[in-house]
Scaffold this motif. Structure first.
Motif, PDB file in Angstrom:
ATOM      1  N   UNK A 146      13.800  46.204  -7.414  1.00 57.09           N
ATOM      2  CA  UNK A 146      14.790  45.565  -7.920  1.00 57.09           C
ATOM      3  C   UNK A 146      16.363  46.131  -7.178  1.00 57.09           C
ATOM      4  N   UNK A 147      16.403  47.228  -7.124  1.00 58.92           N
ATOM      5  CA  UNK A 147      17.390  47.739  -6.350  1.00 58.92           C
ATOM      6  C   UNK A 147      17.678  47.088  -4.951  1.00 58.92           C
ATOM      7  N   UNK A 148      16.459  47.120  -4.275  1.00 60.23           N
ATOM      8  CA  UNK A 148      16.452  46.570  -2.883  1.00 60.23           C
ATOM      9  C   UNK A 148      16.876  44.983  -2.955  1.00 60.23           C
ATOM     10  N   UNK A 149      16.199  44.354  -3.880  1.00 54.00           N
ATOM     11  CA  UNK A 149      16.541  42.892  -3.841  1.00 54.00           C
ATOM     12  C   UNK A 149      18.230  42.762  -4.299  1.00 54.00           C
ATOM     13  N   UNK A 150      18.833  43.404  -5.145  1.00 56.62           N
ATOM     14  CA  UNK A 150      20.268  43.427  -5.406  1.00 56.62           C
ATOM     15  C   UNK A 150      21.038  43.793  -3.970  1.00 56.62           C
ATOM     16  N   UNK A 151      20.556  44.657  -3.313  1.00 56.44           N
ATOM     17  CA  UNK A 151      21.368  45.270  -2.238  1.00 56.44           C
ATOM     18  C   UNK A 151      21.073  44.186  -0.949  1.00 56.44           C
ATOM     19  N   UNK A 152      20.166  43.759  -0.733  1.00 55.89           N
ATOM     20  CA  UNK A 152      19.503  42.821   0.134  1.00 55.89           C
ATOM     21  C   UNK A 152      20.524  41.447   0.322  1.00 55.89           C
ATOM     22  N   UNK A 153      20.685  40.966  -1.099  1.00 56.99           N
ATOM     23  CA  UNK A 153      21.552  39.930  -1.142  1.00 56.99           C
ATOM     24  C   UNK A 153      22.809  40.070  -0.767  1.00 56.99           C
ATOM     25  N   UNK A 154      23.332  41.182  -1.237  1.00 56.29           N
ATOM     26  CA  UNK A 154      24.681  41.607  -0.653  1.00 56.29           C
ATOM     27  C   UNK A 154      24.720  41.800   0.726  1.00 56.29           C
ATOM     28  N   UNK A 155      24.105  42.623   1.432  1.00 55.50           N
ATOM     29  CA  UNK A 155      23.966  42.860   2.892  1.00 55.50           C
ATOM     30  C   UNK A 155      23.824  41.600   3.622  1.00 55.50           C
ATOM     31  N   UNK A 156      23.120  40.659   3.032  1.00 58.01           N
ATOM     32  CA  UNK A 156      22.997  39.354   3.863  1.00 58.01           C
ATOM     33  C   UNK A 156      24.542  38.497   4.096  1.00 58.01           C
ATOM     34  N   UNK A 157      25.318  38.928   3.373  1.00 57.86           N
ATOM     35  CA  UNK A 157      26.668  38.071   3.385  1.00 57.86           C
ATOM     36  C   UNK A 157      27.604  39.073   4.053  1.00 57.86           C
ATOM     37  N   UNK A 158      27.385  40.119   4.594  1.00 55.44           N
ATOM     38  CA  UNK A 158      28.062  41.118   5.282  1.00 55.44           C
ATOM     39  C   UNK A 158      28.400  40.668   6.798  1.00 55.44           C
ATOM     40  N   UNK A 159      29.466  41.119   7.301  1.00 64.88           N
ATOM     41  CA  UNK A 159      29.529  41.317   8.818  1.00 64.88           C
ATOM     42  C   UNK A 159      28.593  41.993   9.427  1.00 64.88           C
TER      43      UNK A 159
END
Length: 243
Positions: free
Chosen positions: A211-224
């Protein structure tokens, strides 16, 4: 593990995760310096939560069993189709894409996978077992078909025109051909995508980690930073979604 999740939230800067991953497969996994697109992606995703990832390398076929035995917190590059039953799986974080690759200078025109029967083909080991019945039937009639264990050999045979077609992951070809020739080779090849991409997931010892990875993955994919990672490896990948 609720206690693990609570500890991450309260003391994230001191947290680390033990990860197991299959042996070197550039550009996805480069064991020598814990680099590669896949390793750096997973590390960057967890780093957003203040967590470091410690990698250990094992045969790919043992990943699921070792994770089930509690030998690590996470395992990379798992598929529900490949012995990942009864494991906590994350959202897909990467897609591998096998393709049929030929030199533009060879003027090979392929409309369907069956057309490769007319050409010399070099594929990765066990390709007939993983690329489907249609592919298996096509190459079964091809007397100039072979599979090799070293994917660098596939690239060499194609680049030096000792094979008409290479069947392999497009990003592995991109990486290895660039190292063989000294520069990007992609503008000199035709790529036919006759195969569906294969999504891979993180296997997690607990649902909390996934669950932690999923949250952070979606966040990371939107970053430069994600865009920079793609550019670093000249990576060709379909957009990751929460499929």
């Amino acid at each position: 593990l609720e206690s693990w999740a609570f500890e991450v939230e309260e003391n994230a800067e001191h947290q680390s995760i033990d990860a197991i991953v299959g042996w070197t497969k550039p550009p996805y996994v480069i064991e020598m310096n814990n680099s590669g697109f896949e390793l750096e992606l997973v590390a960057a995703v967890f780093a957003q939560a203040g967590i470091t990832v410690q990698y250990s390398y094992v045969p790919h076929g043992r990943l699921s069993d070792l994770l089930k035995q509690g030998k690590a917190d996470i395992a990379l590059t798992l598929s529900p189709k490949l012995r990942a039953e009864n494991l906590n799986l994350s959202l897909p974080y990467i897609h591998y894409q096998n393709a049929v690759i030929s030199l533009k200078s060879s003027n090979i025109s392929l409309e369907k996978i069956e057309d490769i029967v007319e050409h010399s083909v070099v594929a990765f080991q066990n390709a007939t077992k993983v690329l489907g019945e249609e592919y298996h039937a096509a190459v079964a009639r091809n007397l100039r078909y072979m599979e090799v264990p070293l994917q660098s050999r596939q690239v060499e045979l194609l680049v030096h025109k000792r094979a008409d077609i290479a069947v392999m992951d497009v990003n592995i070809f991109n990486y290895l051909s660039r190292h063989l020739t000294g520069s990007s080779f992609m503008n000199q090849v035709n790529i036919d995508y006759f195969f569906s991409s294969t999504p891979y997931h993180l296997g997690c010892l607990s649902t909390a980690i996934c669950e932690l990875f999923n949250q952070q993955l979606l966040r990371f994919l939107a970053t430069p930073a994600y865009k920079q990672l793609v550019e670093k490896y000249e990576f060709i990948q379909r957009k990751v979604t929460n499929e």
